[in-house]
Write a protein that holds these residues in place. Sequence first.
Motif, PDB file in Angstrom:
ATOM      1  N   MET A  83       9.731 -22.726 -39.596  1.00 34.64           N
ATOM      2  CA  MET A  83       8.722 -23.087 -38.612  1.00 34.64           C
ATOM      3  C   MET A  83       9.940 -23.130 -37.711  1.00 34.64           C
ATOM      4  N   ASN A  84       9.970 -21.658 -36.502  1.00 39.12           N
ATOM      5  CA  ASN A  84      10.274 -21.249 -35.904  1.00 39.12           C
ATOM      6  C   ASN A  84      10.126 -22.192 -34.221  1.00 39.12           C
ATOM      7  N   PRO A  85      11.830 -23.064 -33.897  1.00 36.41           N
ATOM      8  CA  PRO A  85      11.410 -23.094 -32.651  1.00 36.41           C
ATOM      9  C   PRO A  85      10.803 -23.203 -31.589  1.00 36.41           C
ATOM     10  N   GLU A  86      11.664 -21.574 -31.495  1.00 33.65           N
ATOM     11  CA  GLU A  86      11.282 -20.781 -30.498  1.00 33.65           C
ATOM     12  C   GLU A  86       9.903 -20.252 -30.010  1.00 33.65           C
ATOM     13  N   TRP A  87       8.695 -20.573 -30.947  1.00 32.86           N
ATOM     14  CA  TRP A  87       7.359 -19.728 -30.358  1.00 32.86           C
ATOM     15  C   TRP A  87       7.130 -21.495 -29.837  1.00 32.86           C
ATOM     16  N   ARG A  88       7.481 -22.114 -29.114  1.00 31.57           N
ATOM     17  CA  ARG A  88       7.263 -23.107 -28.256  1.00 31.57           C
ATOM     18  C   ARG A  88       7.402 -22.233 -26.877  1.00 31.57           C
ATOM     19  N   ASP A  89       8.737 -21.801 -26.729  1.00 35.58           N
ATOM     20  CA  ASP A  89       9.326 -21.547 -25.673  1.00 35.58           C
ATOM     21  C   ASP A  89       8.012 -19.412 -25.031  1.00 35.58           C
ATOM     22  N   ALA A  90       7.686 -18.890 -26.451  1.00 40.16           N
ATOM     23  CA  ALA A  90       7.340 -17.951 -26.320  1.00 40.16           C
ATOM     24  C   ALA A  90       5.722 -18.375 -26.087  1.00 40.16           C
ATOM     25  N   ARG A  91       5.339 -19.114 -26.566  1.00 41.84           N
ATOM     26  CA  ARG A  91       3.810 -19.624 -25.858  1.00 41.84           C
ATOM     27  C   ARG A  91       3.682 -19.512 -24.513  1.00 41.84           C
ATOM     28  N   VAL A  92       4.860 -21.076 -23.877  1.00 43.52           N
ATOM     29  CA  VAL A  92       4.859 -21.416 -22.529  1.00 43.52           C
ATOM     30  C   VAL A  92       5.137 -19.649 -22.109  1.00 43.52           C
ATOM     31  N   GLU A  93       5.306 -18.618 -22.277  1.00 42.78           N
ATOM     32  CA  GLU A  93       5.607 -17.402 -21.382  1.00 42.78           C
ATOM     33  C   GLU A  93       4.229 -17.103 -21.138  1.00 42.78           C
ATOM     34  N   HIS A  94       3.754 -16.920 -22.298  1.00 40.43           N
ATOM     35  CA  HIS A  94       3.102 -16.282 -22.868  1.00 40.43           C
ATOM     36  C   HIS A  94       1.518 -17.216 -22.099  1.00 40.43           C
ATOM     37  N   ILE A  95       1.745 -18.489 -22.008  1.00 44.67           N
ATOM     38  CA  ILE A  95       0.687 -18.814 -20.865  1.00 44.67           C
ATOM     39  C   ILE A  95       1.416 -18.731 -19.378  1.00 44.67           C
ATOM     40  N   ARG A  96       2.410 -19.367 -18.845  1.00 44.35           N
ATOM     41  CA  ARG A  96       2.534 -18.886 -17.989  1.00 44.35           C
ATOM     42  C   ARG A  96       2.176 -17.692 -17.391  1.00 44.35           C
ATOM     43  N   ALA A  97       2.567 -16.351 -17.606  1.00 48.74           N
ATOM     44  CA  ALA A  97       2.426 -15.369 -17.370  1.00 48.74           C
ATOM     45  C   ALA A  97       0.686 -15.489 -16.471  1.00 48.74           C
ATOM     46  N   LEU A  98      -0.537 -15.742 -17.894  1.00 51.43           N
ATOM     47  CA  LEU A  98      -2.017 -15.357 -17.868  1.00 51.43           C
ATOM     48  C   LEU A  98      -2.347 -16.169 -16.862  1.00 51.43           C
ATOM     49  N   ILE A  99      -1.652 -17.590 -16.008  1.00 53.25           N
ATOM     50  CA  ILE A  99      -1.855 -18.202 -15.002  1.00 53.25           C
ATOM     51  C   ILE A  99      -1.471 -16.989 -13.967  1.00 53.25           C
ATOM     52  N   GLY A 100      -0.210 -16.758 -14.359  1.00 59.38           N
ATOM     53  CA  GLY A 100      -0.460 -15.951 -12.544  1.00 59.38           C
ATOM     54  C   GLY A 100      -0.822 -15.384 -12.699  1.00 59.38           C
TER      55      GLY A 100
END
Length: 113
Positions: free
Chosen positions: A1-18
């Motif tokens: 499992m790649n731990p960076e997936w969470r950071d990428a997921r949060v960035e995607h969510i942040r972009a959708l919220i914006g």
Amino acid sequence: MNPEWRDARVEHIRALIGQAAPGVVEEAKWKKASNPDGVPTFTLDGLICTVETYKDKVKVTFAKGASLPDPAKVFNASLTAGTRRAVDLTESDVLDDDAFVALIQAAVALNQA
């Protein structure tokens, strides 16, 4: 499992919220030793949601989620909570971006009502 997936997921969510809520304010709250960066909170005329990162998932909790329409069934956690609802996303989950944006927009509309 790649731990960076969470950071990428949060960035995607942040972009959708914006995208869904121009003018949204993001703040880090509830800082503590176990989470020195705090919990990202998103507000616009009131709290919209929080985004928390866990070992196996990213959780987006909508403060007033129980009052929001969710025809696409994006909510998959905290379904019996009195007021809130959440979206738990693991590395392999696919988020319905359009339905998520609609939830953010409905949360803002509820805050502004």
